[in-house]
Design an enzyme around this catalytic site. Structure first.
Site, PDB file in Angstrom:
ATOM      1  N   ASP A  18       0.829  -1.201   0.000  1.00  0.00           N
ATOM      2  CA  ASP A  18       0.000   0.000   0.000  1.00  0.00           C
ATOM      3  C   ASP A  18       0.869   1.260   0.000  1.00  0.00           C
ATOM      4  OD1 ASP A  18      -2.620   0.689  -0.254  1.00  0.00           O
ATOM      5  OD2 ASP A  18      -3.010   0.886   1.888  1.00  0.00           O
TER       6      ASP A  18
ATOM      7  N   ASP B 172      -9.532  -1.759   3.198  1.00  0.00           N
ATOM      8  CA  ASP B 172      -9.349  -1.183   4.525  1.00  0.00           C
ATOM      9  C   ASP B 172     -10.315  -1.782   5.543  1.00  0.00           C
ATOM     10  OD1 ASP B 172      -7.463   0.461   3.347  1.00  0.00           O
ATOM     11  OD2 ASP B 172      -8.928   2.009   2.867  1.00  0.00           O
TER      12      ASP B 172
END
Length: 543
Positions: A357, A435
């Site tokens: 990420d 997430d």
């Protein structure tokens, strides 16, 4: 991950879908074109524009602002100076989108003396991207062609002196949409983790009743081993790069997969509730099996729900509600279905995805022509306003083409306090599925470990609280930095460190790390532990 693949126990399908869960929040850059007829404040119009903050800095209010005379050149494209046959010095000019890049149009307009360039688009408004030269100083913005037509009809045809200016009203520091996204995220990880633990409890009770150790027939779940985790992350990287270069084709494939996966997930979630209802269990024979009529109607409803979203997915006023419902079902079913065998696998998965990420959000901007990260460009659509052609940046044709599709792997909530919402079709706050589901897999493992060790949900509760705290930190960082954040940067440390501290405090780190009790615990031992726990509770009640 398509729920059908999960139910069939195919980890390869799960890996191919995994990338799409890791896209960050992407914020649009909206502003306002304020037009006034003959300097009379009674005759004004406001229109939505999109601009690039890296190119242009717009004032936040209309106080002490300078106006510029408007000159509408449409349908001219302004791809060469010969298209303009009269003086446009110190004017705000409007041209059509297409045939050359935004920057080429802007450079020509500036050479001819224009003060503002407005590009009328017949397709969806997007943020203009490209390598802006230092010599280019005039503001450049996209505006809907239908708004230019409206401006002509309401102001331009009633006077020759239409003056315009550009400004960008400030976005409030806090928006209530963040609260809604926070509630959705915490709800998904809590429900998915709880459901996973309860499914584990039911399985152990069934094994205890049968007196067998064999749990290999658990076909509704996929377990990620450390090797599979590494393969998962590698495939994520490869798929993200493919999405970056072939977005306009692959996006429709992703939309189709999302429809199938979300419909299956919605069915799995609702059928689990319906089966608890002891009514309407009428069955009919079908291919040597008996199917419940109510479940057949439920399947039809879930398919229809996904199809309606697919047909109306670009209706910004209400389609986001359908997408969020499908997304919630998908995340909850994903967390319940995909199993992490031990804390070691959780650390490897979350750690590698954290690096993934951060790299694709913070490092890749130095590697792309546009200066935007690969992750953000895939989330918003590569280069937003342009297409790739043999490695060169070429603006899309002015001819109406397929609408600019977005990947449907985010929760969407309209920004309730944004002042230009009515003009710009309700800008959204977004939260990627990744997430939710990536930390959710750790939360689900914690609850299953609680069930195996009769820990009274202590791991599950503390890890869920840590997730909520990490999400709050993410939103605070978003507000302070005023740009999209890789939420895993905050969620992974919060959940992993909290889980490890709980295991260390309870002196169960080895068992929690290796998951040995989770994997090989004897069903009879489980039954004995359950009986001991029950007797202890009865003694406490008697006291």
């Amino acid at each position: 991950m398509a729920a059908a693949l999960l139910r069939e126990g195919r980890p390869t399908g799960a890996l191919l879908w995994g990338l799409l869960l890791l896209l960050p929040l992407v914020s649009a850059q909206e502003g306002v074109l304020h037009a006034v007829l003959n300097d009379d404040p009674r005759f004004t119009r406001d229109y939505c524009i999109y601009y690039n903050r890296n190119w242009t800095s717009l004032p936040s209010t209309l106080n002490n602002i300078t106006y510029t005379t408007l000159d509408i050149l449409t349908p001219k494209l302004l791809c060469s100076q010969s298209e303009v046959i009269y003086d446009i010095t110190d004017k705000a000019v409007v041209v059509m989108r297409g045939n050359c890049t935004f920057l080429e149009k802007a450079e020509i307009a500036q050479r001819l003396g224009a003060k503002i360039l407005l590009i009328a688009s017949e397709t969806e408004l997007t943020i203009p991207y490209g390598n802006k030269s230092q010599s280019l100083t005039i503001p450049v913005a996209l505006i809907r062609n239908e708004d230019i037509i409206d401006l002509k009809q309401t102001l331009w045809n009633f006077g020759e002196n239409v003056n315009v200016t550009l400004y960008s009203p400030p976005v409030p520091i806090f928006d209530f949409s963040m609260v809604i996204l926070f509630a959705i995220a915490v709800f998904c990880v809590t429900l998915g983790g709880y459901w996973s633990g309860m499914a584990e409890l039911e399985k152990l009770k069934a094994l205890s009743a049968s007196g067998t150790h064999d749990s290999s027939n658990d076909e509704e779940n996929v377990t990620l081993t450390p090797l599979t985790v590494v393969l998962f992350v590698v495939i994520c990287c490869v798929t993200l790069v493919l999405m970056y270069f072939f977005y306009k084709w692959l996006v429709y494939f992703v939309i189709a997969i999302f429809c199938v996966a979300s419909a299956m997930s919605l069915y799995n979630c609702l059928s689990a509730l319906i089966r608890k209802i002891p009514y309407g269990r009428c069955k009919f024979p079908c291919f040597n099996k008996f199917l419940e009529v109510r479940l057949l109607f439920l399947a039809a409803f879930c398919i229809a729900f996904a199809v309606v979203w697919a047909v109306f997915r670009n209706e910004n006023q209400w389609a986001w509600i359908l997408q969020d419902i499908l997304g919630i079902a998908f995340c909850v079913n994903f967390i319940k279905t995909l199993k992490m065998p031990n804390f070691k696998s959780c650390v490897i998965l979350l750690g590698l995805l954290l690096v993934y990420d951060v790299f694709f959000v913070f490092i890749t901007p130095y590697l792309t022509e546009s200066g935007e990260s690969i992750m953000v460009e895939v989330a918003a659509g590569p280069f937003e306003s342009s297409e790739k052609n043999d490695g060169n940046l070429v603006e899309a044709s002015s001819e109406r083409s397929a609408s600019h599709e977005k990947l449907p792997v985010v929760m969407k909530v309209p920004r309730l306090a944004f002042s230009t919402a009515a003009l710009c079709f309700l800008p959204f706050s977004l939260l990627g599925f990744g997430d939710i589901v990536v930390p959710g897999l750790l939360i689900a493992y914690c609850h299953r470990f609680d069930v195996q060790t009769s820990s009274s949900s202590v791991y599950f509760i503390f890890c869920t609280i840590a997730y909520a705290a990490g999400m709050l930190i993410t939103f605070v960082s978003l507000i302070l930095m005023k740009k999209g954040q890789p939420a895993l940067l905050y969620l992974v440390p919060c959940t992993l460190i909290t889980s490890a501290l709980v295991a260390w405090y309870r002196k169960e780190m080895k068992k929690f790390w290796e998951g040995s009790s989770y994997q090989v615990m004897d069903p009879m031992d489980f039954a004995a532990n359950e009986g001991t726990s029950t007797r202890a509770n009865e003694q406490r009640v008697g006291q």
